[in-house]
Motif scaffolding. Structure first.
Motif, PDB file in Angstrom:
ATOM      1  N   GLU A   1      62.902  51.748  43.824  1.00  0.00           N
ATOM      2  CA  GLU A   1      61.817  51.614  44.799  1.00  0.00           C
ATOM      3  C   GLU A   1      60.714  50.815  44.097  1.00  0.00           C
ATOM      4  OE1 GLU A   1      62.411  53.616  47.675  1.00  0.00           O
ATOM      5  OE2 GLU A   1      60.703  52.736  48.702  1.00  0.00           O
ATOM      6  N   ILE A   2      60.281  49.721  44.701  1.00  0.00           N
ATOM      7  CA  ILE A   2      59.322  48.836  44.018  1.00  0.00           C
ATOM      8  C   ILE A   2      58.077  48.656  44.876  1.00  0.00           C
ATOM      9  CG2 ILE A   2      58.941  46.493  43.112  1.00  0.00           C
ATOM     10  CD1 ILE A   2      61.991  46.266  42.769  1.00  0.00           C
ATOM     11  N   ILE A   3      56.896  48.811  44.254  1.00  0.00           N
ATOM     12  CA  ILE A   3      55.648  48.418  44.918  1.00  0.00           C
ATOM     13  C   ILE A   3      54.857  47.546  43.949  1.00  0.00           C
ATOM     14  CG2 ILE A   3      53.499  49.160  46.025  1.00  0.00           C
ATOM     15  CD1 ILE A   3      54.764  51.662  46.876  1.00  0.00           C
ATOM     16  N   ILE A   4      54.399  46.409  44.452  1.00  0.00           N
ATOM     17  CA  ILE A   4      53.612  45.480  43.632  1.00  0.00           C
ATOM     18  C   ILE A   4      52.342  45.145  44.403  1.00  0.00           C
ATOM     19  CG2 ILE A   4      53.569  43.167  42.592  1.00  0.00           C
ATOM     20  CD1 ILE A   4      56.622  43.319  42.392  1.00  0.00           C
ATOM     21  N   GLY A   5      51.189  45.253  43.759  1.00  0.00           N
ATOM     22  CA  GLY A   5      49.975  44.881  44.491  1.00  0.00           C
ATOM     23  C   GLY A   5      48.697  45.265  43.777  1.00  0.00           C
ATOM     24  N   HIS A   6      47.624  45.278  44.543  1.00  0.00           N
ATOM     25  CA  HIS A   6      46.297  45.619  44.012  1.00  0.00           C
ATOM     26  C   HIS A   6      45.370  45.959  45.171  1.00  0.00           C
ATOM     27  CE1 HIS A   6      45.389  41.614  45.432  1.00  0.00           C
ATOM     28  NE2 HIS A   6      46.155  41.039  44.519  1.00  0.00           N
ATOM     29  N   THR A   7      44.161  46.360  44.861  1.00  0.00           N
ATOM     30  CA  THR A   7      43.211  46.633  45.942  1.00  0.00           C
ATOM     31  C   THR A   7      42.797  45.309  46.590  1.00  0.00           C
ATOM     32  OG1 THR A   7      41.342  46.543  44.426  1.00  0.00           O
ATOM     33  CG2 THR A   7      42.283  48.727  44.859  1.00  0.00           C
ATOM     34  N   ALA A   8      42.235  45.411  47.773  1.00  0.00           N
ATOM     35  CA  ALA A   8      41.842  44.191  48.500  1.00  0.00           C
ATOM     36  C   ALA A   8      40.512  44.441  49.190  1.00  0.00           C
ATOM     37  CB  ALA A   8      42.924  43.839  49.516  1.00  0.00           C
ATOM     38  N   LYS A   9      39.989  43.387  49.799  1.00  0.00           N
ATOM     39  CA  LYS A   9      38.710  43.532  50.499  1.00  0.00           C
ATOM     40  C   LYS A   9      38.882  44.443  51.716  1.00  0.00           C
ATOM     41  CE  LYS A   9      38.268  38.974  50.602  1.00  0.00           C
ATOM     42  NZ  LYS A   9      37.824  37.609  50.823  1.00  0.00           N
ATOM     43  N   PRO A  10      37.802  45.101  52.148  1.00  0.00           N
ATOM     44  CA  PRO A  10      37.929  45.952  53.327  1.00  0.00           C
ATOM     45  C   PRO A  10      38.202  45.135  54.593  1.00  0.00           C
ATOM     46  CG  PRO A  10      35.748  46.192  52.324  1.00  0.00           C
ATOM     47  CD  PRO A  10      36.468  45.139  51.572  1.00  0.00           C
ATOM     48  N   ARG A  11      38.502  45.835  55.689  1.00  0.00           N
ATOM     49  CA  ARG A  11      38.882  45.183  56.961  1.00  0.00           C
ATOM     50  C   ARG A  11      37.779  44.270  57.487  1.00  0.00           C
ATOM     51  NH1 ARG A  11      38.988  42.908  61.004  1.00  0.00           N
ATOM     52  NH2 ARG A  11      39.913  43.423  63.025  1.00  0.00           N
TER      53      ARG A  11
ATOM     54  N   ASN B   1      44.840  32.522  47.852  1.00  0.00           N
ATOM     55  CA  ASN B   1      44.260  32.457  46.500  1.00  0.00           C
ATOM     56  C   ASN B   1      43.156  33.494  46.291  1.00  0.00           C
ATOM     57  OD1 ASN B   1      45.351  30.068  44.754  1.00  0.00           O
ATOM     58  ND2 ASN B   1      45.370  29.389  46.879  1.00  0.00           N
ATOM     59  N   ASN B   2      42.416  33.772  47.354  1.00  0.00           N
ATOM     60  CA  ASN B   2      41.322  34.735  47.211  1.00  0.00           C
ATOM     61  C   ASN B   2      41.775  36.189  47.289  1.00  0.00           C
ATOM     62  OD1 ASN B   2      39.460  32.756  46.913  1.00  0.00           O
ATOM     63  ND2 ASN B   2      38.794  32.758  49.053  1.00  0.00           N
ATOM     64  N   ASN B   3      42.884  36.422  47.966  1.00  0.00           N
ATOM     65  CA  ASN B   3      43.272  37.812  48.240  1.00  0.00           C
ATOM     66  C   ASN B   3      44.521  38.283  47.527  1.00  0.00           C
ATOM     67  OD1 ASN B   3      41.135  38.536  50.168  1.00  0.00           O
ATOM     68  ND2 ASN B   3      42.020  36.850  51.338  1.00  0.00           N
ATOM     69  N   ILE B   4      45.196  37.361  46.833  1.00  0.00           N
ATOM     70  CA  ILE B   4      46.313  37.775  45.980  1.00  0.00           C
ATOM     71  C   ILE B   4      45.964  37.331  44.570  1.00  0.00           C
ATOM     72  CG2 ILE B   4      48.776  37.536  45.481  1.00  0.00           C
ATOM     73  CD1 ILE B   4      49.183  36.869  48.450  1.00  0.00           C
ATOM     74  N   GLN B   5      45.752  38.313  43.710  1.00  0.00           N
ATOM     75  CA  GLN B   5      45.331  37.992  42.342  1.00  0.00           C
ATOM     76  C   GLN B   5      46.486  38.284  41.391  1.00  0.00           C
ATOM     77  OE1 GLN B   5      42.106  40.557  43.507  1.00  0.00           O
ATOM     78  NE2 GLN B   5      40.712  39.191  42.416  1.00  0.00           N
ATOM     79  N   LEU B   6      47.135  37.207  40.974  1.00  0.00           N
ATOM     80  CA  LEU B   6      48.361  37.368  40.195  1.00  0.00           C
ATOM     81  C   LEU B   6      48.128  38.112  38.880  1.00  0.00           C
ATOM     82  CD1 LEU B   6      49.871  33.809  40.782  1.00  0.00           C
ATOM     83  CD2 LEU B   6      50.426  35.918  41.979  1.00  0.00           C
ATOM     84  N   ASP B   7      46.952  37.955  38.308  1.00  0.00           N
ATOM     85  CA  ASP B   7      46.683  38.609  37.019  1.00  0.00           C
ATOM     86  C   ASP B   7      46.256  40.071  37.204  1.00  0.00           C
ATOM     87  OD1 ASP B   7      44.372  37.863  38.284  1.00  0.00           O
ATOM     88  OD2 ASP B   7      43.243  37.587  36.430  1.00  0.00           O
ATOM     89  N   LYS B   8      46.134  40.518  38.440  1.00  0.00           N
ATOM     90  CA  LYS B   8      45.713  41.910  38.667  1.00  0.00           C
ATOM     91  C   LYS B   8      46.786  42.751  39.354  1.00  0.00           C
ATOM     92  CE  LYS B   8      40.820  41.247  38.435  1.00  0.00           C
ATOM     93  NZ  LYS B   8      39.536  41.193  39.081  1.00  0.00           N
ATOM     94  N   LEU B   9      47.991  42.259  39.330  1.00  0.00           N
ATOM     95  CA  LEU B   9      49.053  43.003  40.007  1.00  0.00           C
ATOM     96  C   LEU B   9      49.512  44.194  39.177  1.00  0.00           C
ATOM     97  CD1 LEU B   9      51.237  39.979  41.157  1.00  0.00           C
ATOM     98  CD2 LEU B   9      49.849  41.443  42.647  1.00  0.00           C
ATOM     99  N   SER B  10      49.631  45.326  39.824  1.00  0.00           N
ATOM    100  CA  SER B  10      50.286  46.472  39.200  1.00  0.00           C
ATOM    101  C   SER B  10      51.682  46.583  39.795  1.00  0.00           C
ATOM    102  CB  SER B  10      49.507  47.761  39.484  1.00  0.00           C
ATOM    103  OG  SER B  10      48.258  47.720  38.821  1.00  0.00           O
ATOM    104  N   ILE B  11      52.635  46.867  38.939  1.00  0.00           N
ATOM    105  CA  ILE B  11      54.036  46.930  39.388  1.00  0.00           C
ATOM    106  C   ILE B  11      54.552  48.336  39.124  1.00  0.00           C
ATOM    107  CG2 ILE B  11      56.378  46.015  39.059  1.00  0.00           C
ATOM    108  CD1 ILE B  11      53.695  43.914  37.689  1.00  0.00           C
ATOM    109  N   VAL B  12      54.920  49.036  40.188  1.00  0.00           N
ATOM    110  CA  VAL B  12      55.456  50.395  40.042  1.00  0.00           C
ATOM    111  C   VAL B  12      56.916  50.385  40.476  1.00  0.00           C
ATOM    112  CG1 VAL B  12      55.341  52.769  40.895  1.00  0.00           C
ATOM    113  CG2 VAL B  12      53.229  51.511  40.426  1.00  0.00           C
ATOM    114  N   VAL B  13      57.783  50.898  39.608  1.00  0.00           N
ATOM    115  CA  VAL B  13      59.208  51.000  39.926  1.00  0.00           C
ATOM    116  C   VAL B  13      59.632  52.452  39.774  1.00  0.00           C
ATOM    117  CG1 VAL B  13      61.525  50.152  39.419  1.00  0.00           C
ATOM    118  CG2 VAL B  13      59.545  48.695  38.943  1.00  0.00           C
ATOM    119  N   VAL B  14      60.262  53.000  40.801  1.00  0.00           N
ATOM    120  CA  VAL B  14      60.794  54.363  40.717  1.00  0.00           C
ATOM    121  C   VAL B  14      62.313  54.257  40.767  1.00  0.00           C
ATOM    122  CG1 VAL B  14      60.868  56.641  41.797  1.00  0.00           C
ATOM    123  CG2 VAL B  14      58.758  55.296  41.878  1.00  0.00           C
TER     124      VAL B  14
END
Lengths: 452, 444
Positions: free
Chosen positions: A259-269, A411-424
């Motif tokens: 199970e893989i999740i990759i991402g980071h926080t983002a700006k509010p709605r 470019n503004n909303n996906i920050q490649l250097d701030k990705l956390s990768i969780v694998v279960v």
């Protein structure tokens, strides 16, 4: 034989009328958002209040959730069994939902049973018994439920991922709590939470149904007018800027998939580039025929499905790519996701933008079909402090999104250097792949996201 | 205590059951090639659900080729003569549509929901894949991998995910219900391309499909379009096989243990019951509601709330075209043994066998059924699917309006009678799901 070589064109323009939203006020100042819908003799109601799990003390996470379980275990003149019996007898369906931010009390009732069903709901809100024996039982059920969820790889991945990206904020832990934090909760905590956060809360009431406006308002006032609502509590959110973005693995022995999740926080709605971001995500992973799914499922055959999303809590957004893949292809799948995230920042074609816009604009009417769908749309506007007219300009705003705005949003909303990768998944099979592919030693976490 | 006024209010609502239900109108006809068509007009939202129910499911499969019907559901998205590979979903989504499909032991169901001005597009797409599906090795190989991952995600990697599979293979020895729709991946691996082509020409033919359309349509125009796109598709010439196997009695209780990656034990009873639509099936469905619908239901009230032996309980009939199963289950609380939970479930079953349910409890079921009717038919997709299913399974699409009468005819005595007739020890499979850590050393 007819000529089938060309796809048929649409037959004229759609006659689509947005629902008319009435904003009513009760004598004690509750906002009531009402849409009259006459297709079926039913009424869908949602009474919401700002009483989500963000108000939980950190060592008692799960308090809002547990309160929502105890609150309908007897109220007014009814004990727990009588109360559920009353709802069931009417064929009414009453439910509570706890989010990080708010607490929803929903009711689906037949039109002719709305008055008495709402009476029962009002008892839950204003006169819950909150008794020890009910508390003990519900707490025990909750702990069992949390234990059960530990078997669910998707839940574990999501909760560990949020723990990492929302570290040191009130969104860090799951609404349902941990066994250790729920164990700390006692009945006095629930009573205090109810008094401070639910009773006298400034409810917002959303109603979609086959009912007259006057009757609706009279019914609500008849049962809820005794409440003097307080101003909502203010709570501030400070984003944690020091998230340790890297690879994390949670061991699940003998798992059939990762199970893989990759991402980071983002700006509010409530942000300026919401619409370009929505179009960008439709190209990236928001649809079946988006890039990520086509690559991982149709091209590589690694998965049954893969998607990306921007979801929105009140104070923060969340960007996540989510999939479950064949365990042997774990590192390959992550590499492909990285490639797609890089790709969307540099290479987007005009035809992709047009396609995504076409989908989002044309599917819009279908979001207004059922009673609960209409309620959800209105509730979300209010929840994010957006004007009700937003639905009137939605299609035009999507239509106006341009290619360069899509690239900018990527470019503004996906920050490649701030990705956390969780694998279960099965650690023994996953770690060597990640080391080999990325030359990285992943951190190993338990199923609550703690370092081992 | 409730006041008298409230009691009267409730009494009134019971009387109102059924009287208020608004009839769902529809038109039905057959094309010359045997394809059945059902149309329901509902202009409340400018959308249309275009659905096709193919009367083929896993029970039509060769025992050596299990999973074929479901696999075919995937192949149907791989392109056709005028829709290249990978374009089906793009065309659908580009026009604002959503689509999907699902397979069960009896049928395969495809749907598309479009803005209503795209009705013709949907008919063009569906007719193209019915008459000229592209079946080649590229599509087959791609979907082989995808279906393997679907199996892992939906069954193998999900707690208790193999429950239905493990139950059915013990409950049936002869009938094709003994395997589940996902099937055995090895069978798909062994299949040749010609076998897939033959499957399409046998089952994906006009006389084996019901086209059911609900939504914002003009009926005469819709009929014209259906005639245009579907009438020239030739009738199939191969024999459509329907299984004739009659499953003998179970011959005594079947009891077994599955060790899984779970933390809490699960207990399941699966009783063999008659097919859907038979008189007893309605009483059995009402019985399931007595046991598990809502927090005031018997199993929830007793096992979850009072005795706190279970964290989850449930009961539902798994009705199918041929005789199916009636399931009751519970997931044990921490520290509760599966045997203790089973005994508690059995006590509740014994109660419904011994005593009539109360008049009050009985009336509750009837109101719950009415709410259920509206929720099932609250979307055009729900209406289209129900119309098609009622027609295909029972030969009467109007059951969408009248089936509720059959439920209302069920008496308290019927509920007690079917409990005694079917919920017997010798007629059931008992399955425990236990944590792998409990597996005895000699069985590791």
């Amino acid at each position: 034989m007819i000529n089938r070589s060309q796809a048929p064109s649409p037959s004229g323009n759609l006659d689509f009328k947005l629902p008319e939203i009435k904003v009513l006020k009760t004598i004690n100042n509750f906002d009531v958002y009402f849409v009259k819908k006459e297709k079926l003799p039913i009424v869908f109601t949602n009474v919401t209040c700002d009483a989500g799990s963000k108000f939980d003390p950190i060592d008692k996470k799960g308090l809002a959730y547990l309160t929502s379980l105890v609150i309908d275990e007897g109220a007014g003149e009814f004990n727990a069994l009588q109360l559920s019996d009353e709802f069931d007898k009417l064929g009414s369906i009453f439910s509570t939902y706890i989010g990080h931010d708010s607490n929803d009390f929903t009711l689906l009732s037949l039109k002719e049973n709305f008055d008495y069903s709402f009476y029962l709901l009002s008892k839950v809100l204003t006169e819950p018994h909150l008794e020890q024996k009910d508390f003990d039982r519900e707490k025990n059920k909750l702990i069992n439920r949390i234990l059960q969820l530990k078997d669910d790889a998707s839940f574990v991945a999501s909760s560990v991922f949020e723990k990492i990206v929302f570290k040191d904020t009130f969104y860090e832990l799951p609404e349902i709590g941990l066994i250790s934090t729920v164990s700390n909760i006692n009945l006095d905590d629930v009573i205090k939470f109810y008094n401070e956060n639910i009773f006298s809360n400034h409810y917002k009431i959303f109603v979609v149904g086959n009912i007259e406006e006057d009757f609706l308002l009279t019914t609500i006032e008849k049962y809820l007018s005794k409440i003097n609502p307080l101003q909502p509590k203010e709570i501030s959110f400070t984003k944690n800027e020091k998230v340790n973005a890297k690879f994390y693995v949670v061991d699940k022995k003998e798992s059939a998939q990762s199970e893989i999740i990759i991402g980071h926080t983002a700006k509010p709605r409530n942000t300026d580039d919401y619409y370009p971001t929505k179009v960008m995500n439709a190209i990236l992973g928001g649809q079946f025929s988006s890039r990520i799914n086509l690559n991982l499922r149709e091209n590589k055959g690694y998965t049954y499905g893969a998607s990306s999303s921007f979801s929105y809590y009140k104070h923060s957004g969340l960007f996540a790519v989510h999939t479950a893949v064949n365990i042997e292809n774990t590192a390959d799948a992550i590499k492909e996701i990285f490639n797609e995230l890089k790709g969307i920042q540099t290479n987007v074609k005009q035809e992709e933008v047009d396609f995504a816009k076409s989908y989002l604009i044309k599917e819009f009417p279908s979001k207004f079909e059922t009673y609960s769908q209409v309620e959800k749309i209105i509730e979300q506007l209010i929840f994010h402090s957006l004007p009700l007219d937003e639905i009137k300009v939605y299609q035009a705003k999507i239509h106006n999104v341009k290619l360069d705005e899509v690239l900018l949003a990527a470019n503004n909303n996906i920050q490649l250097d701030k990705l956390s990768i969780v694998v279960v998944g099965d650690l023994e099979k996953i770690i060597p792949q990640i080391k080999n592919q990325f030359n990285i030693e992943p951190a190993i976490l338990d199923n609550e996201g703690n370092k081992i | 205590m409730k006041s008298k006024i409230l009691s009267l209010l409730i009494l009134f609502s019971f009387v109102a059951v059924n009287a208020q239900i608004k009839k769902i109108t529809f038109e039905q006809y057959k094309l010359d090639n045997g394809m059945n068509v059902i149309l329901h007009k509902d202009n409340s939202t400018p959308i249309v659900a275009v659905t096709l129910l193919y009367h083929v499911g896993s029970k039509n499969e060769d025992p050596q080729r299990t999973g074929f019907a479901h696999f075919f559901e995937h192949l149907m998205f791989e392109g056709s003569k005028n829709i290249p590979r990978g374009e089906f979903d793009k065309i659908s989504q580009g026009a604002g549509g959503t689509n999907n499909a699902n397979t069960n032991p009896d049928r395969t169901f495809y749907y598309q929901i479009f803005p209503s001005n795209q009705l013709e597009l949907a008919l063009w797409m569906e007719s193209d894949r019915l008459m000229s599906l592209n079946i080649d090795s590229i599509g087959v190989e791609t979907q082989r991998k995808v279906v393997k991952e679907e199996r892992k995600q939906s069954y193998d990697n999900r707690p208790y995910g193999t429950l239905i599979e493990e139950t059915f293979k013990r409950a049936y020895k002869v009938h094709p219900y003994r395997w589940t729709t996902i099937g055995n991946p090895e069978d798909i691996n062994k299949a040749t391309l010609q076998e897939f082509i033959d499957f399409h020409s046998t089952y994906y033919v006009p006389q084996n499909v019901t086209l059911s359309i609900a939504g914002d349509i003009d009926i005469p125009k819709t009929k014209e379009l259906i005639q245009k796109y579907f009438s020239e598709i030739p009738k199939g010439t191969k024999e459509i096989k329907r299984p004739k196997e009659v499953e003998p009695d179970l011959g005594g209780e079947v009891r077994d243990i599955v060790y899984d990656n779970v933390q809490l034990p699960l207990v399941l009873h699966a009783y063999r019951v008659p097919a859907q639509g038979t008189p007893d099936s309605y009483a059995l469905e009402m019985l399931a509601k007595v046991l598990s619908t809502g927090q005031s239901s018997r199993l929830y009230k007793e096992l979850v709330d009072k005795q706190q032996k279970a964290v989850v309980t449930g009961s539902f009939p798994y009705f199918l075209e041929d005789p199916g199963l009636f399931l009751t289950y519970g997931i044990a609380n921490i520290g509760i043994k599966a045997e203790d939970l089973e005994a508690a479930i059995q006590t509740e079953i014994d109660k419904v066998k011994k005593d009539l349910i109360s008049e009050k409890e009985f009336q509750k079921l009837r109101n719950q059924k009415e709410t259920e009717f509206y929720t099932e038919n609250s979307s055009v997709l729900g209406v289209a699917e129900n119309l098609a299913q009622y027609f295909v399974y029972f030969g009467d699409a109007n059951l969408i309006n009248t089936e509720i009468d059959r439920y209302m005819k069920v008496t308290r005595e019927d509920i007690k009678r079917v409990a005694n007739k079917y919920l017997t020890k010798e007629n059931r499979v008992v399955l425990y799901y236990l944590p792998k850590s409990m597996k005895p050393a000699d069985k590791q």
